[in-house]
Design a protein around this motif. Structure first.
Motif, PDB file in Angstrom:
ATOM      1  N   ILE A  80       5.935 -12.865   9.588  1.00  0.00           N
ATOM      2  CA  ILE A  80       6.674 -13.661   8.601  1.00  0.00           C
ATOM      3  C   ILE A  80       6.449 -13.127   7.184  1.00  0.00           C
ATOM      4  N   LYS A  81       5.255 -12.577   6.941  1.00  0.00           N
ATOM      5  CA  LYS A  81       4.925 -12.060   5.605  1.00  0.00           C
ATOM      6  C   LYS A  81       5.411 -10.625   5.393  1.00  0.00           C
ATOM      7  N   MET A  82       6.017 -10.038   6.415  1.00  0.00           N
ATOM      8  CA  MET A  82       6.508  -8.654   6.322  1.00  0.00           C
ATOM      9  C   MET A  82       8.036  -8.681   6.411  1.00  0.00           C
TER      10      MET A  82
ATOM     11  N   THR B  49      17.012  -5.105   2.800  1.00  0.00           N
ATOM     12  CA  THR B  49      15.644  -5.490   2.423  1.00  0.00           C
ATOM     13  C   THR B  49      14.756  -4.270   2.277  1.00  0.00           C
ATOM     14  N   GLN B  50      14.918  -3.321   3.184  1.00  0.00           N
ATOM     15  CA  GLN B  50      14.106  -2.091   3.149  1.00  0.00           C
ATOM     16  C   GLN B  50      14.373  -1.308   1.867  1.00  0.00           C
TER      17      GLN B  50
ATOM     18  N   VAL C 132       0.053 -13.089  15.140  1.00  0.00           N
ATOM     19  CA  VAL C 132       1.016 -12.003  14.925  1.00  0.00           C
ATOM     20  C   VAL C 132       2.242 -12.535  14.192  1.00  0.00           C
ATOM     21  N   LEU C 133       2.735 -13.710  14.619  1.00  0.00           N
ATOM     22  CA  LEU C 133       3.904 -14.307  13.976  1.00  0.00           C
ATOM     23  C   LEU C 133       3.647 -14.566  12.499  1.00  0.00           C
TER      24      LEU C 133
ATOM     25  N   PRO D  35       1.791  -3.481  11.189  1.00  0.00           N
ATOM     26  CA  PRO D  35       0.631  -3.090  10.377  1.00  0.00           C
ATOM     27  C   PRO D  35      -0.390  -2.312  11.203  1.00  0.00           C
ATOM     28  N   GLU D  36      -1.254  -1.577  10.527  1.00  0.00           N
ATOM     29  CA  GLU D  36      -2.317  -0.867  11.236  1.00  0.00           C
ATOM     30  C   GLU D  36      -3.282  -1.889  11.845  1.00  0.00           C
ATOM     31  N   THR D  37      -3.527  -1.754  13.128  1.00  0.00           N
ATOM     32  CA  THR D  37      -4.393  -2.710  13.824  1.00  0.00           C
ATOM     33  C   THR D  37      -4.912  -2.095  15.120  1.00  0.00           C
TER      34      THR D  37
END
Length: 426
Positions: free
Chosen positions: A238-240, A421-422, A233-234, A360-362
């Motif tokens: 980090i990529k988001m 950032t958004q 998850v981390l 994210p969708e999961t």
């Protein structure tokens, strides 16, 4: 995805109705008042002896609760992993519900001769409450479409505030009718909290669906896999960029929010010498105002966006802590308590739904909410420990508020970075 049926959504929200009595009665009003009376300076002039050391009574309570949160930090990843892979998160939610409810009821036996028993039950009640919350929260993205998450999250908190106020009024009535035996009335209330919690939770357990099993295979031993999942998850977080910055903000402002909620009544008792009955009435007012706050923040977020509303809310929290440092009168406390109620409901509900939107969708929702839960609980451990340590060191609870102000300021800065950032990514 489509939002689940009204029956399922109401069943989910009903768990807030069931377990929020712990939050109000045990952590916020009756128990702090009873604990202060049982462990007062008159009864223990040299402080409370625990594990060979003497503590200020409220300092010790903060430490015990912090340890409970630390247990959750280590248990949550393991249990969430098992729940995701086995699809049995409802069973774990049920276990922690029963643990918390039983611990609340056992507080009936807490008196000045059984301080350790009271503190242990208090700790396990917290473990039960917060342990079940991670599984409860992880159902939100399974039953609600993104457009409905704010509304349904707010619905849960609203149900919780209404239910907890009703239980509070029952306890208050017992105190009035048993005025000559107030201690017994409070202990009966602790017993009823457990009964209320476990009874209404049955509606939730009957209506919530069975979660799907994870499509991924276990890559490590089941006990270690939870921490492996947190690492996964981390790596995704980090990529988001937006989610990463939001969680940083959430970590810091949660140190302040949760600590204020857990120590507010202690502050009123020790620093302002307020009577128990007035504190209980104040707590009811806070819960009622919090309903308005949760609904209002949900509507504002639809107009202005979640992050902007959170920035506004955290700014108000900073004002609350600064004002709290200087207040000296009863009326000031009531005004401040009303403001706390307004921002308390909004920030909790909006934080949960914001995370649900940004993740994210999961299908592995329990692992993602375990990460959210671990972030929050670590924040609470630091917040409570800092608050108790500074009080024990300086002998003044007001000085502890300075640490909370710093936490909120850091949270605000990260929210501002999140918003920037958004906007860049839109």
């Amino acid at each position: 995805m489509q939002t689940a049926s009204k029956k399922i959504v109401n069943g989910w929200a009903m768990y807030d109705w069931a377990n929020s009595v712990y939050n109000l009665v045990i952590t916020t009003t009756f128990f702090p008042a009873y604990y202060a009376a049982v462990t007062s300076l008159e009864k223990f002039p040299d402080g409370i002896t625990f594990l060979g050391r003497r503590f200020v009574n409220t300092e010790l309570k903060d430490y015990v609760l912090a340890v409970g949160f630390l247990v959750i930090v280590f248990l949550s990843p393991i249990l969430s992993s098992i729940a995701d892979y086995k699809g049995n998160k409802k069973n774990f939610m049920r276990f922690f519900c029963y643990l918390g409810a039983a611990s609340c009821s056992l507080l009936y036996f807490f008196d000045k001769d059984h301080i350790t028993l009271g503190l242990v039950c208090f700790m396990f009640a917290g473990i039960g409450f917060y342990g079940s919350q991670v599984f409860y929260n992880s159902y939100l993205p399974e039953i609600a479409a993104e457009k409905d998450m704010d509304r349904i999250s707010a619905k849960g908190y609203t149900m919780g505030y209404i239910g907890s106020v009703l239980m509070q009024l029952i306890g208050f009535a017992l105190v009035i009718f048993m005025s000559s035996e107030k201690g017994l009335a409070l202990r009966i209330t602790f017993l009823l909290v457990g009964v209320w919690w476990v009874s209404f939770a049955q509606i939730t357990f009957a209506r919530l669906p069975i979660s799907p099993k994870s499509e991924r295979k276990l890559k490590t031993h089941v006990l270690a896999n939870g921490f492996h999942e947190l690492k996964i998850v981390l790596q995704q977080v980090i990529k988001m960029p937006v989610l990463k910055r939001f969680l940083s903000a959430f970590f810091f402002y949660s140190m302040g929010v949760q600590t204020v909620m857990l120590v507010a009544i202690d502050f009123g008792i020790k620093e302002l010498k307020l009577e128990d009955s007035k504190l209980i009435i104040t707590a009811v007012i806070i819960q009622l105002v919090a309903i308005v706050g949760a609904v209002a923040m949900s509507k504002l977020s639809a107009t202005y966006g979640n992050i902007k509303v959170l920035i506004f809310t955290v700014t108000l929290w900073i004002g609350v802590c600064i004002t709290g440092y200087f207040i000296t009168t009863e009326i000031h406390f009531y005004i401040l308590a009303s403001l706390v109620g307004l921002v308390m409901g909004g920030i909790q509900s909006l934080s949960r739904s914001t995370y649900s939107k940004l993740m994210p969708e999961t299908k592995d929702t329990a692992s993602f909410f375990s990460f959210y839960d671990v972030t929050e609980k670590l924040a609470i451990v630091i917040g409570l420990f800092s608050f108790g340590f500074i009080e024990g060191l300086t002998g003044n609870m007001r000085n502890s508020l300075l640490a909370l102000i710093a936490f909120f300021v850091l949270g605000l800065l990260f929210l501002l970075v999140t918003l920037r950032t958004q906007k860049k990514l839109v």
